[in-house]
Enzyme design. Structure first.
Site, PDB file in Angstrom:
ATOM      1  N   LYS A  86       1.955   5.257  -3.940  1.00 32.35           N
ATOM      2  CA  LYS A  86       3.146   5.410  -4.346  1.00 32.35           C
ATOM      3  C   LYS A  86       3.307   6.919  -4.582  1.00 32.35           C
ATOM      4  O   LYS A  86       2.336   7.628  -5.161  1.00 32.35           O
ATOM      5  CB  LYS A  86       3.590   4.632  -5.641  1.00 32.35           C
ATOM      6  N   GLU A 112      -7.220  -7.891  -5.239  1.00 35.84           N
ATOM      7  CA  GLU A 112      -7.259  -7.405  -6.439  1.00 35.84           C
ATOM      8  C   GLU A 112      -6.203  -8.294  -7.435  1.00 35.84           C
ATOM      9  O   GLU A 112      -5.595  -8.968  -7.043  1.00 35.84           O
ATOM     10  CB  GLU A 112      -6.835  -5.983  -6.782  1.00 35.84           C
ATOM     11  N   VAL A 122      -8.055  -1.584  -8.500  1.00 35.20           N
ATOM     12  CA  VAL A 122      -8.601  -1.191  -6.940  1.00 35.20           C
ATOM     13  C   VAL A 122     -10.209  -0.796  -7.172  1.00 35.20           C
ATOM     14  O   VAL A 122     -10.978  -1.430  -6.622  1.00 35.20           O
ATOM     15  CB  VAL A 122      -8.049  -0.098  -6.306  1.00 35.20           C
ATOM     16  N   ASP A 150      -5.374  13.617 -14.812  1.00 36.20           N
ATOM     17  CA  ASP A 150      -5.253  12.126 -14.665  1.00 36.20           C
ATOM     18  C   ASP A 150      -5.502  11.666 -13.078  1.00 36.20           C
ATOM     19  O   ASP A 150      -4.597  11.660 -12.357  1.00 36.20           O
ATOM     20  CB  ASP A 150      -3.983  11.630 -15.073  1.00 36.20           C
TER      21      ASP A 150
END
Ligand code: PSU
Ligand code: MN
Length: 287
Positions: free
Chosen positions: A143, A11, A92, A122
């Site tokens: 993360k 990416e 991604v 979100d």
């Protein structure tokens, strides 16, 4: 070009928005070289002057690594950058989508997007893409800026199988463990290839998420990263950030707050994921 060789997509948002210059440029080159040394061909994905691309020149990598204001392109942005002939770095989600258009089945990245902490509305488009686009995504989990349990629940609802590569737990990017179980553990690339082929044979849509813990020597324990995450999330809220701005802000702030060490960990897991993805692509080609 040897187009029949196993292919691995990479990416570009991690280059433009995920890491500082010049480490981002070095990383982009290094991931390509690791994929090659494991017997596969790298294809870094981006949008250049409105054209979907899988495979970039050195000059194009440099441009993505240094130019200010390269747009972060998620699925909803694709028609805009194409119509207006803009440059864009693919997330991604969009890298999966472009990879699939180019016939690439395996994709290596660092961490996927997910459901944000305290912000159940979100939800990264990466999760929905995993539900519908047939690409194997190799990552180090997500993360802990995200709500990891909610992220895994969403993937379950969407029918996305989560593999732990040499691991029983979903990795939390900097840390090898999260306390959350994966759906299946695979210890070899051939085992991943077999699950992928079974999914295809069953006619199930969507991708496969292969999570690889960061190498133990480079791990940062969750408790050491947590204060920086809490602070960055609070700052994002105080600034009223929304939508696509949130993740790049959190990534940049956490890098600032945690310094060189987290950058080294970030690079180490990206290198490792490139190697695992190449091994999976090679296993698929042989299967
Ligand atoms: N997580 C990281 N590094 C990254 C990203 C996520 O540790 O570079 C990038 C990826 O490109 C991912 C995107 O697809 O952020 C998710 O953004 P959003 O939450 O806006 O969907
Ligand atoms: Mn988001």
């Amino acid at each position: 070009m040897t187009e029949h060789r196993p292919l691995v997509a990479l990416e570009s948002t991690v280059i433009s928005h995920g890491l500082p210059y010049p480490q981002n440029l070095a990383l982009a080159r290094e991931m390509e070289s690791i994929v090659r040394s494991h017997g596969a061909e790298p294809r870094t994905v981006a949008v250049i002057a409105g054209e979907l691309r899988a495979g970039l020149s050195e000059a194009e990598l440099l441009h993505l690594a240094t130019a200010k204001g390269v747009r972060k392109v998620s699925r909803r942005d694709l028609p805009i950058v194409v119509a207006r002939r803009l440059d864009g770095a693919t997330t991604v989600a969009t890298t999966m989508w472009v990879a699939q258009r180019f016939g690439i089945q395996v994709f290596a990245t660092g961490g996927i997007g997910g459901v944000h902490r305290g912000r159940g509305d979100d939800i990264s488009a990466d999760l929905q893409e995993l539900a519908q686009t047939p690409v194997i995504v190799v990552c180090a989990g997500a993360k802990a800026i995200l709500d990891l349990p909610a992220t895994l629940e969403y993937l379950e609802t969407q029918g996305v199988t989560v593999v732990g590569y040499g691991a029983d737990e979903f990795p939390a990017f900097y840390s090898r463990t999260s306390g959350l179980a994966v759906d299946v553990r695979c210890d070899t690339a051939a085992e991943v290839a077999a699950i992928w082929q079974a999914k295809q044979a069953l006619g199930l849509p969507g991708g496969l998420l292969v999570t690889v813990p960061v190498p133990a020597a480079m791990e940062i324990p969750a408790a050491e990263i947590e204060p920086a995450i809490v602070q960055a999330v609070a700052e994002a809220e105080a600034r009223g950030l929304r939508s696509a701005e949130v993740t790049p802000f959190l990534l940049t702030r956490i890098a600032q707050l945690t310094g060189e060490r987290s950058l080294r960990t970030n690079l180490a897991l990206l290198h490792n994921n490139a190697a695992v993805a190449a091994d999976i692509a090679v296993a698929l080609a042989a299967a």
